[in-house]
Design a protein around this motif. Structure first.
Motif, PDB file in Angstrom:
ATOM      1  N   ASP A  50       3.272  -7.901   0.548  1.00 63.46           N
ATOM      2  CA  ASP A  50       2.622  -7.130  -0.672  1.00 63.46           C
ATOM      3  C   ASP A  50       3.730  -5.724  -0.446  1.00 63.46           C
ATOM      4  OD1 ASP A  50       0.591  -8.758  -1.425  1.00 63.46           O
ATOM      5  OD2 ASP A  50      -0.772  -7.878   0.144  1.00 63.46           O
ATOM      6  N   THR A  51       4.105  -5.531   0.770  1.00 68.33           N
ATOM      7  CA  THR A  51       4.772  -4.113   0.934  1.00 68.33           C
ATOM      8  C   THR A  51       6.175  -4.286   1.488  1.00 68.33           C
ATOM      9  OG1 THR A  51       3.656  -3.778   3.008  1.00 68.33           O
ATOM     10  CG2 THR A  51       2.748  -2.843   1.150  1.00 68.33           C
ATOM     11  N   ALA A  52       6.659  -5.499   2.095  1.00 68.91           N
ATOM     12  CA  ALA A  52       7.836  -5.370   2.844  1.00 68.91           C
ATOM     13  C   ALA A  52       8.812  -6.494   2.519  1.00 68.91           C
ATOM     14  CB  ALA A  52       7.115  -5.742   4.465  1.00 68.91           C
ATOM     15  N   GLY A  53       8.848  -6.828   1.325  1.00 64.67           N
ATOM     16  CA  GLY A  53       9.793  -7.816   0.539  1.00 64.67           C
ATOM     17  C   GLY A  53       9.475  -9.334   1.042  1.00 64.67           C
ATOM     18  N   ARG A  54      10.264 -10.222   1.599  1.00 70.80           N
ATOM     19  CA  ARG A  54       9.823 -11.473   1.994  1.00 70.80           C
ATOM     20  C   ARG A  54       9.429 -11.213   3.344  1.00 70.80           C
ATOM     21  NH1 ARG A  54      16.017 -13.272   0.227  1.00 70.80           N
ATOM     22  NH2 ARG A  54      16.214 -11.414   1.192  1.00 70.80           N
ATOM     23  N   GLY A  55       8.670 -12.318   3.816  1.00 71.01           N
ATOM     24  CA  GLY A  55       8.198 -12.440   5.320  1.00 71.01           C
ATOM     25  C   GLY A  55       7.994 -13.951   5.516  1.00 71.01           C
ATOM     26  N   LEU A  57      20.491 -12.521   2.344  1.00 71.04           N
ATOM     27  CA  LEU A  57      19.888 -11.578   3.205  1.00 71.04           C
ATOM     28  C   LEU A  57      19.983 -10.076   2.722  1.00 71.04           C
ATOM     29  CD1 LEU A  57      21.698 -12.476   6.417  1.00 71.04           C
ATOM     30  CD2 LEU A  57      19.725 -13.525   5.300  1.00 71.04           C
ATOM     31  N   GLN A  58      18.813  -9.510   3.062  1.00 70.28           N
ATOM     32  CA  GLN A  58      18.627  -8.038   2.579  1.00 70.28           C
ATOM     33  C   GLN A  58      19.680  -6.968   3.081  1.00 70.28           C
ATOM     34  OE1 GLN A  58      14.334  -6.521   2.640  1.00 70.28           O
ATOM     35  NE2 GLN A  58      15.243  -4.445   3.300  1.00 70.28           N
ATOM     36  N   PRO A  59      20.056  -6.341   2.201  1.00 68.12           N
ATOM     37  CA  PRO A  59      21.131  -5.418   2.612  1.00 68.12           C
ATOM     38  C   PRO A  59      20.584  -4.027   2.971  1.00 68.12           C
ATOM     39  CG  PRO A  59      21.010  -5.497   0.353  1.00 68.12           C
ATOM     40  CD  PRO A  59      20.137  -6.383   0.776  1.00 68.12           C
ATOM     41  N   SER A  61      16.165 -13.898   9.991  1.00 63.11           N
ATOM     42  CA  SER A  61      16.363 -12.793   9.170  1.00 63.11           C
ATOM     43  C   SER A  61      15.139 -12.316   8.322  1.00 63.11           C
ATOM     44  CB  SER A  61      17.675 -12.674   8.444  1.00 63.11           C
ATOM     45  OG  SER A  61      18.625 -12.724   9.359  1.00 63.11           O
ATOM     46  N   PHE A  62      14.259 -13.493   7.950  1.00 62.63           N
ATOM     47  CA  PHE A  62      13.053 -13.236   7.045  1.00 62.63           C
ATOM     48  C   PHE A  62      11.860 -12.604   7.647  1.00 62.63           C
ATOM     49  CE2 PHE A  62      15.691 -16.303   4.698  1.00 62.63           C
ATOM     50  CZ  PHE A  62      16.237 -15.317   3.566  1.00 62.63           C
ATOM     51  N   TYR A  63      11.972 -12.492   9.028  1.00 63.83           N
ATOM     52  CA  TYR A  63      10.827 -11.996   9.997  1.00 63.83           C
ATOM     53  C   TYR A  63      10.740 -10.501   9.774  1.00 63.83           C
ATOM     54  CZ  TYR A  63       9.978 -16.614  12.134  1.00 63.83           C
ATOM     55  OH  TYR A  63       9.920 -17.862  12.361  1.00 63.83           O
ATOM     56  N   ASN A  64       9.640 -10.038   9.194  1.00 65.60           N
ATOM     57  CA  ASN A  64       9.375  -8.612   9.019  1.00 65.60           C
ATOM     58  C   ASN A  64       8.881  -8.034  10.641  1.00 65.60           C
ATOM     59  OD1 ASN A  64      10.083  -7.927   6.399  1.00 65.60           O
ATOM     60  ND2 ASN A  64       8.308  -8.884   5.901  1.00 65.60           N
ATOM     61  N   HIS A  65       8.804  -6.757  10.737  1.00 67.78           N
ATOM     62  CA  HIS A  65       8.531  -6.118  11.865  1.00 67.78           C
ATOM     63  C   HIS A  65       7.337  -5.668  12.057  1.00 67.78           C
ATOM     64  CE1 HIS A  65       9.144  -2.901  15.158  1.00 67.78           C
ATOM     65  NE2 HIS A  65       8.267  -2.371  14.152  1.00 67.78           N
TER      66      HIS A  65
HETATM   67  C1  LIG Z   1      15.250  -8.381   8.701  1.00 66.99           C
HETATM   68  S1  LIG Z   1      14.932  -7.683   7.108  1.00 66.99           S
HETATM   69  C2  LIG Z   1      13.149  -8.691   6.928  1.00 66.99           C
HETATM   70  C3  LIG Z   1      13.230  -9.598   5.821  1.00 66.99           C
HETATM   71  C4  LIG Z   1      13.067  -8.871   4.327  1.00 66.99           C
HETATM   72  N1  LIG Z   1      11.666  -8.185   4.195  1.00 66.99           N
HETATM   73  C5  LIG Z   1      13.591  -9.406   3.355  1.00 66.99           C
HETATM   74  O1  LIG Z   1      12.738  -9.596   2.403  1.00 66.99           O
HETATM   75  O2  LIG Z   1      14.804 -10.164   3.289  1.00 66.99           O
HETATM   76  C6  LIG Z   1      14.438  -6.339   7.446  1.00 66.99           C
HETATM   77  C7  LIG Z   1      13.971  -5.500   6.134  1.00 66.99           C
HETATM   78  O3  LIG Z   1      12.540  -5.702   5.877  1.00 66.99           O
HETATM   79  C8  LIG Z   1      11.822  -4.508   5.640  1.00 66.99           C
HETATM   80  N2  LIG Z   1      10.635  -4.490   6.601  1.00 66.99           N
HETATM   81  C9  LIG Z   1      10.474  -5.563   7.633  1.00 66.99           C
HETATM   82  N3  LIG Z   1       9.710  -4.889   8.566  1.00 66.99           N
HETATM   83  C10 LIG Z   1       8.765  -4.068   7.587  1.00 66.99           C
HETATM   84  C11 LIG Z   1       7.657  -3.431   7.656  1.00 66.99           C
HETATM   85  N4  LIG Z   1       7.031  -3.709   8.620  1.00 66.99           N
HETATM   86  N5  LIG Z   1       7.278  -2.584   6.669  1.00 66.99           N
HETATM   87  C12 LIG Z   1       8.045  -2.309   5.640  1.00 66.99           C
HETATM   88  N6  LIG Z   1       9.202  -2.818   5.433  1.00 66.99           N
HETATM   89  C13 LIG Z   1       9.489  -3.862   6.283  1.00 66.99           C
HETATM   90  C14 LIG Z   1      12.743  -3.377   5.726  1.00 66.99           C
HETATM   91  O4  LIG Z   1      13.334  -3.327   4.470  1.00 66.99           O
HETATM   92  C15 LIG Z   1      13.756  -4.029   6.619  1.00 66.99           C
HETATM   93  O5  LIG Z   1      15.036  -3.367   6.309  1.00 66.99           O
END
Ligand SMILES: C[S@@+](CC[C@H](N)C(=O)[O-])C[C@H]1O[C@@H](n2cnc3c(N)ncnc32)[C@H](O)[C@@H]1O
Length: 302
Positions: A28-33, A144-146, A233-237
């Protein structure tokens, strides 16, 4: 066993185990996961991953394998050509791009990086050598996300590009560069490495490893190098993650669950040192990764 054969066997073994228990989807809020496609038990290995590009820490260039970042054990391995290779398979795997890298005088880049404490330009240099040798495509990191870049950082990157460009040209790689090596390519790649590179710390597997890790951490060299992967690289934090990434003996990564996971749950790793307080974590995540962390731990002020 050759690296290619090992990769084929790994792929065959993975096929025999069935599909991975994960899928990549939009959050919903962090791009792909990355999400679980079935319940997963704590401690399960979700998958392993090999780097798209990696580079040893600068001070360990002769102590870890050029190719897989395995630490040198005793006097074994092959240190010819200024770099260490832990096996014939690693030497063969890197033959093309190592052949290019060793024929270039990198002293200007070394001076530039050591005076500023930079490590990622080395990975772009390695990637450029891999592209020139045909080992990877120039656009292999594009998915990958820049990072979002401020103009001041872009200006620094442009200067670095000029430095790398003239270094390659002095070594005679003019035609090879023409197809891909532009300022925009350099900035695009570096912007992706900044967000997606992992700092690799190997888990000590023997008494000798434990000793060398202890010595290395005193010398601020706990990390054997840095690497960028595709799926990891697709794992969020999350500051209280349910998954972690581990490296046992080399840069081949394993993603493991830290607790029981429900089907459909998002799998998150922790990008930073989770022991820091909430303000320090928020600062690093905002400055380094460009987001404000709204995980349950941060929201509770822990
Ligand atoms: C390694 S990438 C993770 C995958 C990314 N969401 C994508 O779509 O490719 C790291 C980026 O994901 C987003 N992201 C990761 N964890 C997040 C979180 N807990 N809240 C918001 N954005 C997050 C941030 O933009 C971050 O710079």
């Amino acid at each position: 066993m050759s690296l290619l054969l090992r990769r084929l066997l790994n792929t065959a073994a993975a096929a025999a185990r069935g599909p991975l228990p994960i899928r990549v989807a939009l959050t919903d809020t962090a791009g792909r996961g990355v999400f679980a496609t079935r319940p997963i038990a704590a401690g399960e290995v979700l998958h392993s991953a090999q780097p798209l590009v990696s580079h040893p820490s600068r001070s360990l260039l002769h102590e870890v394998c050029y190719s897989c970042l395995r630490r040198k054990a005793g006097k074994g391995g092959d240190s010819s050509g200024g770099c260490y290779f832990c096996s014939d398979a690693c030497r063969q795997h890197a033959q093309g791009f190592h052949g290019i890298e060793k024929n270039v005088d990198w002293s200007l880049l070394d001076d530039h990086c050591s005076s500023r404490g930079l490590k990622y330009p080395y990975m772009v240099k390695r990637l450029a050598c891999m592209v020139i040798s045909g080992a990877v495509a120039a656009d292999c990191l594009d998915i990958l996300q820049p990072a979002h870049l401020h103009q001041s950082i872009i200006t620094e990157m442009e200067e670095e590009f000029e430095l790398l460009d003239s270094t390659f040209r002095k070594a005679g790689f003019k035609e090879e560069l023409a197809t891909f090596f532009t300022k925009q390519w350099y900035i695009n790649v570096l912007a992706r490495i900044r967000v997606n590179a992992f700092r690799i710390e190997l888990v000590a597997s023997s008494y000798e490893d434990l000793l060398s890790s202890a010595i290395a951490s005193v010398a601020c060299d706990a990390s054997v190098g840095n690497a960028v992967y595709m799926l990891p690289s697709f794992y969020n934090h999350d500051c209280d993650p349910n998954t972690h990434i581990v490296w046992l003996e080399n840069a081949d990564a394993k993603l493991k669950t830290l607790r029981d996971i429900d089907e459909g749950e998002e799998l998150c790793i922790c990008y930073i040192d989770a022991s820091m307080d909430v303000n320090a974590r928020q600062k690093i995540l905002a400055e380094g990764f460009g987001f404000q962390c709204r995980c349950l731990r941060c929201l509770s002020g822990d």
